[in-house]
Design a protein around this motif. Structure first.
Motif, PDB file in Angstrom:
ATOM      1  N   ILE A 138     -61.616  78.241 -64.062  1.00  0.00           N
ATOM      2  CA  ILE A 138     -62.911  77.779 -64.564  1.00  0.00           C
ATOM      3  C   ILE A 138     -62.929  76.262 -64.709  1.00  0.00           C
ATOM      4  N   PHE A 139     -61.886  75.693 -65.299  1.00  0.00           N
ATOM      5  CA  PHE A 139     -61.853  74.245 -65.475  1.00  0.00           C
ATOM      6  C   PHE A 139     -61.776  73.520 -64.128  1.00  0.00           C
ATOM      7  N   SER A 140     -61.104  74.140 -63.160  1.00  0.00           N
ATOM      8  CA  SER A 140     -61.017  73.530 -61.828  1.00  0.00           C
ATOM      9  C   SER A 140     -62.381  73.472 -61.158  1.00  0.00           C
ATOM     10  N   HIS A 141     -63.244  74.418 -61.496  1.00  0.00           N
ATOM     11  CA  HIS A 141     -64.607  74.381 -60.952  1.00  0.00           C
ATOM     12  C   HIS A 141     -65.285  73.065 -61.326  1.00  0.00           C
ATOM     13  N   ARG A 160     -63.518  86.173 -75.348  1.00  0.00           N
ATOM     14  CA  ARG A 160     -62.935  85.472 -74.195  1.00  0.00           C
ATOM     15  C   ARG A 160     -63.885  84.377 -73.710  1.00  0.00           C
ATOM     16  N   THR A 161     -65.151  84.732 -73.629  1.00  0.00           N
ATOM     17  CA  THR A 161     -66.170  83.745 -73.265  1.00  0.00           C
ATOM     18  C   THR A 161     -66.211  82.622 -74.294  1.00  0.00           C
ATOM     19  N   GLY A 162     -66.130  82.994 -75.572  1.00  0.00           N
ATOM     20  CA  GLY A 162     -66.148  82.006 -76.641  1.00  0.00           C
ATOM     21  C   GLY A 162     -64.946  81.095 -76.622  1.00  0.00           C
ATOM     22  N   LEU A 163     -63.814  81.628 -76.191  1.00  0.00           N
ATOM     23  CA  LEU A 163     -62.590  80.821 -76.116  1.00  0.00           C
ATOM     24  C   LEU A 163     -62.710  79.774 -75.006  1.00  0.00           C
ATOM     25  N   VAL A 164     -63.267  80.171 -73.864  1.00  0.00           N
ATOM     26  CA  VAL A 164     -63.501  79.203 -72.782  1.00  0.00           C
ATOM     27  C   VAL A 164     -64.458  78.114 -73.263  1.00  0.00           C
ATOM     28  N   ALA A 165     -65.551  78.531 -73.892  1.00  0.00           N
ATOM     29  CA  ALA A 165     -66.536  77.565 -74.384  1.00  0.00           C
ATOM     30  C   ALA A 165     -65.908  76.617 -75.394  1.00  0.00           C
ATOM     31  N   ALA A 166     -65.089  77.151 -76.297  1.00  0.00           N
ATOM     32  CA  ALA A 166     -64.444  76.328 -77.323  1.00  0.00           C
ATOM     33  C   ALA A 166     -63.525  75.287 -76.691  1.00  0.00           C
ATOM     34  N   LEU A 167     -62.753  75.691 -75.682  1.00  0.00           N
ATOM     35  CA  LEU A 167     -61.852  74.748 -75.019  1.00  0.00           C
ATOM     36  C   LEU A 167     -62.639  73.655 -74.293  1.00  0.00           C
ATOM     37  N   ILE A 168     -63.729  74.024 -73.636  1.00  0.00           N
ATOM     38  CA  ILE A 168     -64.546  73.027 -72.953  1.00  0.00           C
ATOM     39  C   ILE A 168     -65.108  72.032 -73.962  1.00  0.00           C
ATOM     40  N   GLY A 241     -53.578  69.515 -74.786  1.00  0.00           N
ATOM     41  CA  GLY A 241     -52.202  70.000 -74.817  1.00  0.00           C
ATOM     42  C   GLY A 241     -52.056  71.344 -74.134  1.00  0.00           C
ATOM     43  N   TYR A 242     -52.988  72.243 -74.377  1.00  0.00           N
ATOM     44  CA  TYR A 242     -52.933  73.565 -73.754  1.00  0.00           C
ATOM     45  C   TYR A 242     -53.092  73.476 -72.244  1.00  0.00           C
ATOM     46  N   LEU A 243     -54.124  72.801 -71.796  1.00  0.00           N
ATOM     47  CA  LEU A 243     -54.431  72.767 -70.363  1.00  0.00           C
ATOM     48  C   LEU A 243     -53.352  72.055 -69.550  1.00  0.00           C
ATOM     49  N   THR A 244     -52.772  70.987 -70.104  1.00  0.00           N
ATOM     50  CA  THR A 244     -51.733  70.272 -69.348  1.00  0.00           C
ATOM     51  C   THR A 244     -50.400  71.018 -69.372  1.00  0.00           C
ATOM     52  N   ALA A 245     -50.163  71.836 -70.395  1.00  0.00           N
ATOM     53  CA  ALA A 245     -48.894  72.567 -70.486  1.00  0.00           C
ATOM     54  C   ALA A 245     -48.947  73.923 -69.777  1.00  0.00           C
ATOM     55  N   ASP A 255     -59.682  63.984 -67.455  1.00  0.00           N
ATOM     56  CA  ASP A 255     -60.555  62.816 -67.592  1.00  0.00           C
ATOM     57  C   ASP A 255     -61.745  62.925 -66.639  1.00  0.00           C
ATOM     58  N   VAL A 256     -61.485  63.392 -65.414  1.00  0.00           N
ATOM     59  CA  VAL A 256     -62.561  63.563 -64.431  1.00  0.00           C
ATOM     60  C   VAL A 256     -63.516  64.669 -64.890  1.00  0.00           C
ATOM     61  N   ILE A 257     -62.958  65.755 -65.395  1.00  0.00           N
ATOM     62  CA  ILE A 257     -63.794  66.865 -65.880  1.00  0.00           C
ATOM     63  C   ILE A 257     -64.717  66.386 -66.994  1.00  0.00           C
ATOM     64  N   ARG A 258     -64.166  65.613 -67.922  1.00  0.00           N
ATOM     65  CA  ARG A 258     -64.999  65.075 -69.011  1.00  0.00           C
ATOM     66  C   ARG A 258     -66.127  64.220 -68.445  1.00  0.00           C
ATOM     67  N   ASN A 259     -65.778  63.381 -67.504  1.00  0.00           N
ATOM     68  CA  ASN A 259     -66.796  62.515 -66.904  1.00  0.00           C
ATOM     69  C   ASN A 259     -67.865  63.324 -66.179  1.00  0.00           C
ATOM     70  N   ASN A 260     -67.440  64.421 -65.542  1.00  0.00           N
ATOM     71  CA  ASN A 260     -68.383  65.263 -64.789  1.00  0.00           C
ATOM     72  C   ASN A 260     -69.330  66.055 -65.696  1.00  0.00           C
ATOM     73  N   LEU A 261     -68.878  66.342 -66.918  1.00  0.00           N
ATOM     74  CA  LEU A 261     -69.671  67.186 -67.809  1.00  0.00           C
ATOM     75  C   LEU A 261     -70.475  66.420 -68.848  1.00  0.00           C
ATOM     76  N   LEU A 262     -70.226  65.134 -68.984  1.00  0.00           N
ATOM     77  CA  LEU A 262     -70.929  64.344 -69.996  1.00  0.00           C
ATOM     78  C   LEU A 262     -72.050  63.519 -69.372  1.00  0.00           C
ATOM     79  N   ILE A 263     -73.126  63.364 -70.139  1.00  0.00           N
ATOM     80  CA  ILE A 263     -74.228  62.506 -69.734  1.00  0.00           C
ATOM     81  C   ILE A 263     -74.647  61.644 -70.920  1.00  0.00           C
ATOM     82  N   LYS A 264     -75.348  60.555 -70.645  1.00  0.00           N
ATOM     83  CA  LYS A 264     -75.873  59.724 -71.716  1.00  0.00           C
ATOM     84  C   LYS A 264     -76.935  60.493 -72.489  1.00  0.00           C
ATOM     85  N   GLY A 265     -76.902  60.336 -73.791  1.00  0.00           N
ATOM     86  CA  GLY A 265     -77.912  61.030 -74.565  1.00  0.00           C
ATOM     87  C   GLY A 265     -77.771  60.828 -76.044  1.00  0.00           C
TER      88      GLY A 265
END
Length: 265
Positions: A138-141, A160-168, A241-245, A255-265
């Protein structure tokens, strides 16, 4: 009971035939950025989507759906993945098949009956340890397909859905208060389907015989997510820590994922 107006107002999104659909965007991360509300959507199972619902989903730009249900769940509930033209369905089962055996289910239900908070934390920890590949997909998407909306779901669209959302949201830098609020919104989101879900479980003897545990397991209280977030930080060092380990994703990818998901607002 939830008001219909709640379910037709942001962050909820109407996709006919699908329960508790909402964007996980719109939350502030700092004084000048918010999570893009058009890229990441969460829901319960999509098997009941109607033709009108398919059009609504496609209109949102969603071209990939990540299904986290186990094979045993799909077979037990006799649900069939829908055919949605132009939309790719990606199976990423989250959960070992054996916990759905009668003995394992009974143990889980008793754990939820005795101490629901500990049970939620235990299940979240097990999910993170045993199923990192699903989170990686999911994160690779968001890394490989920037700007392409997706939807991820399990059966009820809660844990499970909530856990993905929480990590994002944790990775984005969203306040815990908003992450907990996002999780708790599932209570309202499930309300239209609560009778159906209750009957489904009551038709299964082991759930019927351990009903208090089943009710606790079906809850989505803020305090449960409070405990889960604390566990993620203590056991894994937070989302980064979780995702890199546990996945192949590196800090530069995040860092790229954060940039891809964030917008000015």
């Amino acid at each position: 009971m939830s008001s219909p107006s709640i379910l037709s107002s942001p962050p909820f999104v109407v996709i006919e035939g699908v329960i508790t659909v909402r964007t996980i965007g719109g939350y502030k991360t700092d004084a000048s950025h918010v999570v893009n509300p058009k890229l990441a959507f969460r829901s319960g199972e999509v098997s009941g989507i109607t033709e009108a619902g398919k059009e609504q989903l496609i209109a949102l730009g969603i071209r990939r759906i990540f299904d986290m249900r186990t094979n045993l769940e799909i077979n037990s509930y006799k649900t069939t993945p829908p055919d949605i033209p132009g939309v790719e369905l990606v199976r990423i089962p989250v959960g070992k098949e054996d916990p759905w055996s009668a003995d394992s289910v009974e143990q889980r239900l008793k754990r939820y009956q005795e101490n629901a908070l500990d049970a939620f934390v235990h299940e979240a920890h097990e999910t993170l340890v045993f199923c990192p590949s699903a989170f990686e997909v999911i994160f690779s998407h968001f890394l490989e397909r920037p700007g392409e909306p997706c939807l991820f779901h399990c059966t009820a669209g809660k844990d499970r859905t909530g856990l993905v959302a929480a990590l994002i949201l944790m990775l984005m830098g969203v306040d815990d208060a908003d992450i907990k609020k996002d999780y708790a919104l599932t209570t309202a989101g499930l309300e239209p389907a609560r009778e159906k879900l209750t009957l489904r479980l009551q038709n299964i003897p082991i759930f019927r015989e351990n009903w208090e545990g089943a009710v606790n397991m079906g809850s989505s209280r803020e305090e449960s997510m409070t405990a889960i977030l604390a566990m993620i930080r203590e056991k894994f060092g937070g989302a980064v820590g979780y995702l890199t380990a546990y996945t192949k994703l590196e800090q530069k990818d995040l860092d790229v994922i954060r940039n891809n998901l964030l917008i000015k607002g």
